[in-house]
Design a protein around this motif. Structure first.
Motif, mmCIF file in Angstrom:
data_model
loop_
_atom_site.group_PDB
_atom_site.id
_atom_site.type_symbol
_atom_site.label_atom_id
_atom_site.label_comp_id
_atom_site.label_asym_id
_atom_site.label_seq_id
_atom_site.Cartn_x
_atom_site.Cartn_y
_atom_site.Cartn_z
ATOM 1 N N HIS A 77 -1.319 46.684 -16.720
ATOM 2 C CA HIS A 77 -2.064 45.434 -16.507
ATOM 3 C C HIS A 77 -2.443 44.851 -17.872
ATOM 4 C CE1 HIS A 77 -2.163 46.126 -12.266
ATOM 5 N NE2 HIS A 77 -2.761 47.294 -12.411
ATOM 6 N N SER A 78 -2.116 43.561 -18.096
ATOM 7 C CA SER A 78 -2.442 42.955 -19.404
ATOM 8 C C SER A 78 -3.956 42.996 -19.608
ATOM 9 C CB SER A 78 -1.937 41.508 -19.448
ATOM 10 O OG SER A 78 -2.416 40.838 -18.288
ATOM 11 N N ILE A 79 -4.704 42.734 -18.542
ATOM 12 C CA ILE A 79 -6.167 42.843 -18.610
ATOM 13 C C ILE A 79 -6.573 43.882 -17.555
ATOM 14 C CG2 ILE A 79 -8.327 41.589 -18.185
ATOM 15 C CD1 ILE A 79 -6.838 39.061 -19.114
ATOM 16 N N PRO A 80 -7.314 44.920 -17.942
ATOM 17 C CA PRO A 80 -7.602 45.995 -16.985
ATOM 18 C C PRO A 80 -8.243 45.455 -15.709
ATOM 19 C CG PRO A 80 -8.439 46.533 -19.175
ATOM 20 C CD PRO A 80 -7.992 45.122 -19.230
ATOM 21 N N MET A 81 -7.941 46.120 -14.608
ATOM 22 C CA MET A 81 -8.585 45.756 -13.327
ATOM 23 C C MET A 81 -9.751 46.716 -13.139
ATOM 24 S SD MET A 81 -5.278 44.978 -10.919
ATOM 25 C CE MET A 81 -6.265 44.422 -9.524
ATOM 26 N N MET A 82 -10.954 46.194 -13.394
ATOM 27 C CA MET A 82 -12.149 47.045 -13.414
ATOM 28 C C MET A 82 -12.610 47.421 -12.005
ATOM 29 S SD MET A 82 -12.364 46.913 -16.610
ATOM 30 C CE MET A 82 -13.916 47.582 -17.165
ATOM 31 N N SER A 83 -13.474 48.455 -11.966
ATOM 32 C CA SER A 83 -14.100 48.754 -10.676
ATOM 33 C C SER A 83 -15.496 48.126 -10.698
ATOM 34 C CB SER A 83 -14.196 50.271 -10.505
ATOM 35 O OG SER A 83 -14.943 50.789 -11.580
ATOM 36 N N LEU A 84 -16.291 48.413 -9.692
ATOM 37 C CA LEU A 84 -17.605 47.779 -9.565
ATOM 38 C C LEU A 84 -18.683 48.842 -9.496
ATOM 39 C CD1 LEU A 84 -16.778 45.084 -6.879
ATOM 40 C CD2 LEU A 84 -17.807 44.622 -9.093
ATOM 41 N N GLY A 85 -19.804 48.590 -10.171
ATOM 42 C CA GLY A 85 -20.982 49.442 -9.985
ATOM 43 C C GLY A 85 -21.526 49.190 -8.579
ATOM 44 N N ASN A 86 -22.248 50.184 -8.041
ATOM 45 C CA ASN A 86 -22.743 50.068 -6.661
ATOM 46 C C ASN A 86 -24.249 49.881 -6.608
ATOM 47 O OD1 ASN A 86 -20.240 50.323 -5.497
ATOM 48 N ND2 ASN A 86 -20.330 52.564 -5.495
ATOM 49 N N ALA A 87 -24.674 49.138 -5.594
ATOM 50 C CA ALA A 87 -26.099 49.006 -5.260
ATOM 51 C C ALA A 87 -26.228 49.409 -3.797
ATOM 52 C CB ALA A 87 -26.550 47.563 -5.446
ATOM 53 N N ALA A 306 -21.377 41.967 -12.572
ATOM 54 C CA ALA A 306 -21.087 42.025 -11.138
ATOM 55 C C ALA A 306 -21.546 43.372 -10.601
ATOM 56 C CB ALA A 306 -19.585 41.845 -10.902
ATOM 57 N N ILE A 307 -21.859 43.406 -9.309
ATOM 58 C CA ILE A 307 -22.245 44.668 -8.661
ATOM 59 C C ILE A 307 -21.843 44.581 -7.188
ATOM 60 C CG2 ILE A 307 -24.597 43.970 -7.924
ATOM 61 C CD1 ILE A 307 -25.472 46.788 -9.052
ATOM 62 N N ALA A 308 -21.562 45.738 -6.603
ATOM 63 C CA ALA A 308 -21.186 45.765 -5.186
ATOM 64 C C ALA A 308 -22.342 46.347 -4.390
ATOM 65 C CB ALA A 308 -19.937 46.614 -4.987
ATOM 66 N N TYR A 309 -22.936 45.528 -3.510
ATOM 67 C CA TYR A 309 -23.930 46.081 -2.589
ATOM 68 C C TYR A 309 -23.155 46.725 -1.446
ATOM 69 C CZ TYR A 309 -27.504 46.566 0.928
ATOM 70 O OH TYR A 309 -28.334 47.093 1.875
#
Ligand SMILES: NC(=O)c1c(N)nc(OC2CCCC2)nc1O[C@@H]1CCC[C@@H]1O
Length: 326
Positions: A77-87, A306-309
């Motif tokens: 991936h030219s730009i990394p595909m990040m994961s999300l922190g959780n809430a 960004a965060i994932a609830y």
């Protein structure tokens, strides 16, 4: 019919089928009966077989699925595909907001999106044509699944303008399709999928695209990877830009003026999460200003903006049928 006439008819059929497909799969608003779509698709297929030199990698006939691959090729991936922190609680959201306000020294507005429970993919377009699709993989290296993704009707083969752009989205299997697929597997004594996410992942991992073509997969795109040729200031405008290009974006996304409105949005969806025709496992909360996103940056794994609830896990009510059959 001579070659020139055939070429004219092929181009006309492609235009029409692309428009029909856009209305059916992206807008969920068909403008012709299915029979007419199928009829024109088989006419196009016949002409492409009769005049092989007219074949093209972004003809609507690729939706049927071409030849199987021997293996998947790795893709960086030219730009990394990040994961999300959780809430998991309201307080986690307030802490996230406080950290972000401290990090920017400014007040923040947000965009809230349903967190689609599917498989993250990257889609690359050159001159407006779909040239490569890949799984997220470990975020840096994924697998080239272009031919499988070409069978997903809501992934445009050609954009409404000839731009170079890379977008990210979540491929998912609608609940109804998941139930039908598992019923069919039960009929043939095959192992069933545990949930729509596994079914979508399993379908995209098939080397034979004809299998993916029959799995009724869908997508919502939610981020632009490279900065493309757009000059938008907010995430909300970036999503509108993707929609205008012909991508399918989720209509339930909402702009929130502050964290209070984010919490209202989240609480609203905790109640209604099962009312959707696809599975969601939470809400993704994103700082709206792209400048503020840049100021906040990333941790090693995920964005600070960004965060994932995550919705509370529902106790799985085992179906009575499963108990009797088990
Ligand atoms: N599953 C989703 O609906 C979703 C979404 N609506 N928006 C994002 O934004 C990305 C952009 C920056 C980091 C996450 N990611 C999503 O899913 C992510 C992809 C990889 C892990 C999560 O599934």
């Amino acid at each position: 019919m001579d070659q020139a006439k055939a070429e004219e008819r092929v181009n006309e059929l492609r235009e029409r089928l692309e428009t029909y497909g856009y209305h059916y799969y992206v807008l969920d608003d068909p403008i012709v009966p299915d029979a007419e779509y199928d009829e024109k698709l088989s006419e196009l297929l016949e002409l492409e077989q009769q005049f092989p030199e007219l074949q093209s990698g972004d003809s609507p006939t690729v939706r049927i699925g071409g030849k199987p691959l021997d293996a998947f090729v790795k893709v960086q991936h030219s730009i990394p595909m990040m994961s999300l922190g959780n809430a998991f609680h309201e307080q986690d959201l307030r802490d996230f907001d406080r950290r972000a306000r401290q990090g920017t020294g400014e007040s923040l507005d947000y965009v809230c999106e349903l967190k689609i429970d599917g498989l993250a993919v990257s889609l690359t377009y050159e001159n407006g044509r779909f040239v490569r699709g890949a799984t997220r993989g470990d975020g840096t290296t994924g697998e080239d699944i272009t031919n499988n993704l070409k069978t997903v009707g809501s992934i445009p083969l050609r954009l409404h303008s000839a731009v170079d752009i890379e977008v990210r989205g979540e491929v998912f299997m609608p609940k109804r399709s998941f139930e039908r697929l598992n019923e069919a597997k039960e009929q043939t004594g095959e192992a069933v999928f545990a949930n729509p996410r596994n079914a979508a992942a399993g379908s995209l991992r098939q080397l034979d695209p004809k299998i993916a073509a029959n799995r009724n997969l869908d997508i919502f795109t939610y981020a632009i990877g490279n900065d493309g040729e757009m000059n938008t200031e907010t995430h909300y405008e970036a999503v509108r830009y993707m929609t205008d290009l012909g991508f399918k974006t989720n209509p339930k996304s909402s702009w929130c003026r502050d964290i209070e409105e984010v919490i209202e949005f989240v609480n609203g969806w905790v109640e209604h999460r099962n009312s959707l025709p696809y599975e969601v496992d939470g809400i993704v909360v994103k700082v709206n200003s792209l400048k503020q996103q840049e100021t906040l940056g990333f941790t090693a794994k995920s964005p600070r903006w960004a965060i994932a609830y995550k919705f509370p896990a529902e106790e799985k009510v085992t179906r009575l049928r499963d108990i009797i059959l088990s």
